[in-house]
Motif scaffolding. Structure first.
Motif, short mmCIF file in Angstrom:
data_model
loop_
_atom_site.label_atom_id
_atom_site.label_comp_id
_atom_site.label_asym_id
_atom_site.label_seq_id
_atom_site.Cartn_x
_atom_site.Cartn_y
_atom_site.Cartn_z
N GLN A 12 0.83 -1.21 0.00
CA GLN A 12 0.00 0.00 0.00
C GLN A 12 0.86 1.26 0.00
O GLN A 12 0.55 2.24 -0.69
CB GLN A 12 -0.94 0.01 1.20
CG GLN A 12 -2.02 -1.05 1.13
CD GLN A 12 -2.76 -1.20 2.45
OE1 GLN A 12 -2.50 -0.49 3.42
NE2 GLN A 12 -3.69 -2.14 2.50
N ILE A 13 1.95 1.24 0.75
CA ILE A 13 2.86 2.39 0.77
C ILE A 13 3.47 2.59 -0.62
O ILE A 13 3.50 3.70 -1.15
CB ILE A 13 3.98 2.22 1.82
CG1 ILE A 13 3.40 2.18 3.23
CG2 ILE A 13 5.01 3.36 1.70
CD1 ILE A 13 4.39 1.73 4.29
N ILE A 19 -0.03 5.91 5.96
CA ILE A 19 0.48 5.77 4.59
C ILE A 19 0.52 7.12 3.90
O ILE A 19 1.52 7.47 3.26
CB ILE A 19 -0.35 4.74 3.80
CG1 ILE A 19 -0.09 3.33 4.36
CG2 ILE A 19 -0.04 4.81 2.31
CD1 ILE A 19 -1.06 2.28 3.87
#
Length: 181
Positions: free
Chosen positions: A22-23, A176
């Protein structure tokens, strides 16, 4: 920007992999996830810490030799945060260092190398000493780099790990965004 994520003492768990992915997706860069546990994954803290003690901190750290994080976002989570901070003090040059759930003591005789740094943790995380966060923050800002301290009220350690009771998807999403902005 490319991202390298160093995992916790639990190993490179599915939750850690998802968080890292996701990052990287949010940053638009490539992802590196070195597995310094060589495939071992643990589901409870006692087993994870037992493995760390059996193999040894320095042996695990040595498995990162040759890892190039230059101009990347280097994210360390818990044990990985300890390794990431150590890498920076030993000459690694990431664009940004992100420490989640752990901060090492900073030695005042060793100046911080000018790397922007974020620290994320729960206020009642037993692995994070507020005095160490403050000392690191002073060293980072004295170097001319940006320091962001992002404490979240409450108990817990790994907010991004779905199998743990402190998992918080909203906090994970906010973190994030803070990492990549």
């Amino acid at each position: 920007m490319n991202v390298t994520l160093l995992h916790t003492a639990y190993g490179l768990t599915p939750g850690t992999r998802a968080f890292a992915e996701q990052i990287a997706a949010a940053s638009g860069g490539e992802l590196t996830m070195p597995d310094f546990y060589r495939g071992e994954i643990f589901t409870d803290q006692d087993s994870a810490m037992g493995h760390l003690e059996k193999v040894g901190y320095m042996e695990l750290y040595s498995r990162l030799d040759g890892l190039d994080v230059t101009d990347q976002i280097l994210v360390g989570t818990s044990l990985g945060a300890s390794f990431a901070q150590r890498m920076v003090t030993q000459g690694a040059k990431p664009a940004r260092l992100v420490l989640i759930g752990n901060v090492n003591p900073h030695k005042p005789e060793r100046p911080w190398p000018g790397v922007d740094t974020q620290v994320h943790h729960f206020t009642q995380d037993t692995f994070v000493d507020p005095a160490l966060v403050a000392t690191l923050g002073q060293a980072v800002t004295a170097s001319g780099a940006r320091f962001e301290h992002v404490p979240t009220e409450g108990p817990g350690h790994l907010f991004f790990e779905p199998r743990l009771p402190e998992y918080d998807p909203d906090l994970t999403a906010r973190t994030i965004q803070q990492i990549v902005s």
